[in-house]
Design an enzyme around this catalytic site. Structure first.
Site, mmCIF file in Angstrom:
data_model
loop_
_atom_site.group_PDB
_atom_site.id
_atom_site.type_symbol
_atom_site.label_atom_id
_atom_site.label_comp_id
_atom_site.label_asym_id
_atom_site.label_seq_id
_atom_site.Cartn_x
_atom_site.Cartn_y
_atom_site.Cartn_z
ATOM 1 N N TYR A 56 0.844 -1.191 0.000
ATOM 2 C CA TYR A 56 0.000 0.000 0.000
ATOM 3 C C TYR A 56 0.880 1.241 0.000
ATOM 4 C CZ TYR A 56 -3.652 -3.324 1.404
ATOM 5 O OH TYR A 56 -4.521 -4.396 1.470
ATOM 6 N N HIS A 130 0.308 -12.001 1.175
ATOM 7 C CA HIS A 130 -0.681 -11.204 0.454
ATOM 8 C C HIS A 130 -1.278 -11.985 -0.718
ATOM 9 C CE1 HIS A 130 -1.633 -6.686 -0.266
ATOM 10 N NE2 HIS A 130 -2.689 -7.445 -0.434
ATOM 11 N N LEU A 212 -17.877 -3.490 1.508
ATOM 12 C CA LEU A 212 -18.800 -2.550 0.860
ATOM 13 C C LEU A 212 -18.658 -2.573 -0.658
ATOM 14 C CD1 LEU A 212 -18.550 0.481 3.310
ATOM 15 C CD2 LEU A 212 -20.256 -1.345 3.235
ATOM 16 N N GLY A 213 -18.069 -3.638 -1.185
ATOM 17 C CA GLY A 213 -17.965 -3.752 -2.635
ATOM 18 C C GLY A 213 -17.267 -2.573 -3.267
ATOM 19 N N ARG A 214 -16.154 -2.140 -2.628
ATOM 20 C CA ARG A 214 -15.369 -0.986 -3.087
ATOM 21 C C ARG A 214 -16.225 0.276 -3.201
ATOM 22 N NH1 ARG A 214 -13.069 -5.447 -5.674
ATOM 23 N NH2 ARG A 214 -10.905 -5.717 -5.056
ATOM 24 N N SER A 218 -22.418 1.179 -0.573
ATOM 25 C CA SER A 218 -22.828 2.330 0.244
ATOM 26 C C SER A 218 -24.063 2.998 -0.328
ATOM 27 C CB SER A 218 -21.694 3.359 0.317
ATOM 28 O OG SER A 218 -21.522 4.004 -0.934
#
Length: 333
Positions: A56, A130, A212-214, A218
């Site tokens: 990241y 990973h 949240l499915g990217r 939301s």
């Protein structure tokens, strides 16, 4: 927030964690001060489980957490991930759009040592592979992580996006504390590829990323123009053209169930992942969304609501792959 055991190796985490990737990568430029506020607020609300990875940034997200939790190490559970290769100038090494995965013991040790420095700690609570290197026997890679556990540099270990067969092989070498996979109302593959069944059988913890499915679940994201120019979702298959429109129709069905319960679609989606015993790690880089997500930890869904969600978003309901073709090749080894 309540604290729960993750796996059987003594690790205790908050029932909901915080995925930190978006603070440093993938979702547009970050704001360090806002990220630090979000991390501090999460800890104040009882979130103790923070998920990062060397990739990241690369590397900058671990440095961010090292800054955020300086002097607070005993209050947090830090999870990071290793297993990618990097170029001499620190970029992720790629071949034809596919990142190079490594499970070589010597490289895993170097990676963990780097994570320790950036996180400003003597040990990491949980280190995942990973991705799985198909060219290095999993027994060798897990053997090195087991040595790092004996050295006191790693407390517990896990794997991410691994097949059921690999999970069994790894667990036989050293007990796995957790398996991390994408899991949401959009992504339920672990329910049919034996991964979830295997995790439950072996009493390994399950950590769900992208619950949240990217962001789609939301209900707030309806147009790619809402995204930053460098947001990777602009190239995510599920966000493209007809795929996006089909997935938004799925979201509308989920929103109807949320409205009936008087909760947000995000809260409903997070609570659904917890119903199967997962520890979700929804990601946010803004404090204004944090409290909403955290509130989902106390939401208990009724059988009729679970049935309605299963009908609205059955296994395989999402349209489009969850990654590019090259990235899809790194999954499920």
């Amino acid at each position: 927030m309540r604290q729960i055991p993750l796996g059987t190796q003594g690790l205790v985490v908050s029932a909901q964690g915080l995925g930190c990737m978006g603070m440093s990568a993938a979702y547009g430029s970050g704001d360090e001060q806002e990220s630090l506020r979000t991390l501090a607020q999460a800890l104040d609300h009882g979130v103790t489980f923070f998920d990062t990875a060397e990739v990241y940034g690369p590397f900058t997200n671990e440095e961010l957490l090292g800054t955020a939790f300086a002097g607070k190490r005993d209050a947090v559970v830090l999870a990071t991930k290793v297993g990618f290769q990097y170029t001499s100038n620190g970029d992720l090494a790629m071949v034809d759009g596919k990142p190079i995965v490594t499970g070589k013991p010597s490289e895993i040790r170097v990676a963990v040592e780097g994570s320790l420095r950036r996180l400003r700690t003597d040990f990491v609570d949980l280190v995942y592979l990973h991705r799985i290197d198909p060219l290095t026997p999993i027994e060798e890679t897990i053997g090195e992580l087991a040595t790092l556990v004996r050295d006191g540099k790693v407390r517990t270990i896990g794997v991410s996006e691994a097949s059921a067969i690999t999970i069994r092989k790894a667990h036989a070498i050293h007990p796995l504390t957790a398996v991390q996979s994408e899991f949401s109302l959009f992504e339920r593959e672990v329910e049919r590829d034996e991964v979830l069944k295997t995790i439950r059988e072996l009493r390994i913890g399950f950590v769900a990323y992208s619950p949240l499915g990217r962001g789609l679940l939301s209900g707030a994201l309806t147009d790619l123009n809402q995204l930053a120019p460098d947001d990777f979702r602009r190239f995510d298959p599920r966000f493209q053209g007809g795929n996006l429109q089909a997935n938004l129709r799925l979201v509308e069905r989920i929103k109807e169930i949320a409205v009936a319960r008087n909760v947000t679609p995000s809260q409903l989606a997070i609570a659904w992942t917890m119903n199967v015993g997962a520890v979700p790690i929804p990601g946010t880089k803004r404090s204004k969304y944090l409290a909403e997500n955290i509130a989902a930890a106390d939401l208990i869904l009724r059988p009729d609501e679970l049935a309605a969600l299963n009908e609205a978003a059955p296994i395989g309901a999402a349209t489009g792959d969850r990654y590019s073709p090259a990235m899809m090749e790194t999954l499920g080894h």
